[in-house]
Scaffold this active site. Sequence first.
Site, short mmCIF file in Angstrom:
data_model
loop_
_atom_site.label_atom_id
_atom_site.label_comp_id
_atom_site.label_asym_id
_atom_site.label_seq_id
_atom_site.Cartn_x
_atom_site.Cartn_y
_atom_site.Cartn_z
N ASP A 161 -5.46 0.58 -2.80
CA ASP A 161 -4.86 1.20 -3.97
C ASP A 161 -5.69 2.44 -4.29
O ASP A 161 -6.71 2.72 -3.65
CB ASP A 161 -4.80 0.22 -5.16
CG ASP A 161 -3.72 0.63 -6.16
OD1 ASP A 161 -3.33 1.83 -6.18
OD2 ASP A 161 -3.26 -0.21 -6.95
C1 NOJ Z 1 -2.16 2.79 -8.62
C2 NOJ Z 1 -1.19 1.65 -8.72
O1 NOJ Z 1 -1.85 0.43 -8.93
C3 NOJ Z 1 -0.30 1.51 -7.49
O2 NOJ Z 1 0.66 0.53 -7.75
C4 NOJ Z 1 0.31 2.82 -7.12
O3 NOJ Z 1 1.17 2.66 -6.04
C5 NOJ Z 1 -0.81 3.79 -6.81
N1 NOJ Z 1 -1.63 3.97 -7.99
C6 NOJ Z 1 -0.29 5.14 -6.31
O4 NOJ Z 1 0.27 5.85 -7.32
#
Ligand code: NOJ
Length: 742
Positions: free
Chosen positions: A276
């Site tokens: 993530d």
């Molecule tokens: C953080 C989030 O937890 C995730 O779900 C998302 O896909 C990413 N950022 C990218 O934006």
Amino acid sequence: MFQKKLFIILLVVSLVGCTKTKDPIESKIDALLSQMTLQEKIGQMNQLTGTGLSKDMLGQIKAGKVGSILNELDLKTTNELQRLAVKESRMGIPLIFARDVIHGFKTIFPIPLGQAATWNTHLVESGARVAAVEATSTGIRWTFAPMIDIARDPRWGRIAESCGEDPYLTSQMGAAMIKGFQGEKLSDPTSMAACAKHFAGYGATESGKDYNTTWIPELLLRDVYLPPFKTAVDAGVASFMCSFNDINGVPSSGNKFLNRQILRKEWNYSGVLVSDWASIEQMIKHGVCADLKDASRKAIQGGVDMDMMSYAYIRHAEELVKSGAVSEKQIDEAVRNILRLKFRLGLFDHPYMKEPAKMPFYSEDALRKAKQTAIESAVLLKNDKDILPLTHDIKSVAVIGPLSDAPADQLGTWCFDAEPSHSITPLKAIQQLCGSKVKVISEMGLTYSRDTNTPGIAKAVRAASKADVILLFVGEEAVLSGEAHCRADICLPGAQPELVAALKNTGKPVVMVVMAGRPLTIGKEVSEADAVLYAFHGGTMAGPALADLIFGNAVPSGKLPVTLPRMVGQVPIYYAHKMTGRPAEKIVMIDNIPVGAGQTSLGNTSYHLDAGDSPLFPFGFGLSYSKFNYTDVKISKKELSDGQTLQVTCNITNTGKYDADEVAQFYVRDLVASLARPVRELKGFQKIHLRTGETKTVTFTLDSDQLAFWNAELVKKAEPGNFQVWISSDSQTGKPATFKYL
Ligand code: NOJ
């Protein structure tokens, strides 16, 4: 003799091995890997956020130091960046462009929690297809969806993005979204690679506070949190994303057990695992890595193929390989997964996205599907005296409430590409539908959901007193749910409770529509309203959908994908709970305890003095304008052996006045087992259409495998004994039938 036989067997095995042709994609990957430098391999593992045509980005792409870019949306820029990767980097490997396309790109569908309330996998699949067609037109070929975290805590803002509390429903919804995003073939230019996220256990975040720690025993992890991810693998999901949380102390981005043991070994998964956002670097803050180099090592060893925005791999992986801390084989495995995805998407053959003559946004078909999904996502919780639909002689309605005309808020969380100017609000839709036939008086009462400025309430009351019926739109602004938007109190915010009470006091019938990103504790407001529709954040077409439901052009069929608590203190509250040794029996509510009761026993069973032991509305619940009668539950056999199936059937009759849809739900309970089992578990559902007076027989087939659970020895097994099954319209009603598993 024996040796001769063995020789023949080995010969046959090796001949078969030789003649088995290698997947052509794998051969192409072999060829590429053999020519790539270590630095170029690590470049493929690096995902950066879009910075347009910045010098730095151009330089990194040319040097082969970027494998994927997220959040770049301009098609010309995308194609230019791609040209640099394909034509000007030494290896010419294309980039993948990624974006969070969660519940629509331009045409916004209801938030995923709302979509789950449709219990209609076809509709949900079609919504993801619309999103894919719209998003791919800008060059995006990878979406970070579906989010299939089991969410049993409505304080957690990301419950909005989830499919709710149940592993089976979430699995089915997740698989439908994957199908829709990925289409028939990943190489189709309108297909996007889907991403099962967040692996794993993110929804169990303590106190519903985002990014918080989780404690999940392996049994619970395997029984509840992992099944949707396994279903996603079976549905062919092209990628996975790590979660931010630590599970039992180990952050997912460095979690060998999750990523290597379960995902790769047990599930044999060959897609990409991406971290993530900066979650590799965050292992330093978690306190499990000393610095970025250490985090890079832990993540590579922990099986994370691609680093989203930590710069950990690009800065440190090379020296880690050179020092022997990680092996080049581990790097090759990760790059292989990434290249495989690029081949499957057809990016080597068609790296560029052609600029369409017209962007395929807001097509008639897309808006129709978004509206239908919004219709089916609304859950009718209450309808006293059949006040809904408003088909009787009504001359005027008062449209009130902060969500009645809030084009951005009705879209909900996670729709950065949406244009609120395309939203049709309830007020606009009701005005349009009513035309000159019914007078529409409008007064918001409060200007936004957290508004505590009460003078508007008096104005709303005055407006309401001139109307036959009050249509009240309350809930939460979009900003109150989603990532890092958690609440410790999940009441109706601001002065909305006062607004509801004041409108109730007018004596006019109140139809309350709740537009929110999570379950809210609205017991008092529900008791004050005559009818309640729980509509979540319904997207671009929320208004027309709600207008159709209110005025009877559509009949509600949504069912709750999550329990609605009475009070936040009941959380976590979910239908598939354990019985306990002292299930609630006689409940004494706090106001009924005599003064001076001292140490008087109040029954010594499992309940809260101030909330009792029931939710406000249970999982699976949802009324219709019609009525359904479930009769003749039959079971095909009384005994089920291993490997066999049995059929459970039931007749459902529409005894009401409307042709309508009903969701028949199939639940199972293991009565006696080596471990305490949930009081019910969903194992199937069917959404059926019944004309008024019509009866249909629904049949569910139960496989003995569906009775299995993870036991104390960490073996998944069904245990002999008696089971109950229900076909019912929610998780609490219905008459069980019984069978024995031998
Ligand atoms: C953080 C989030 O937890 C995730 O779900 C998302 O896909 C990413 N950022 C990218 O934006």
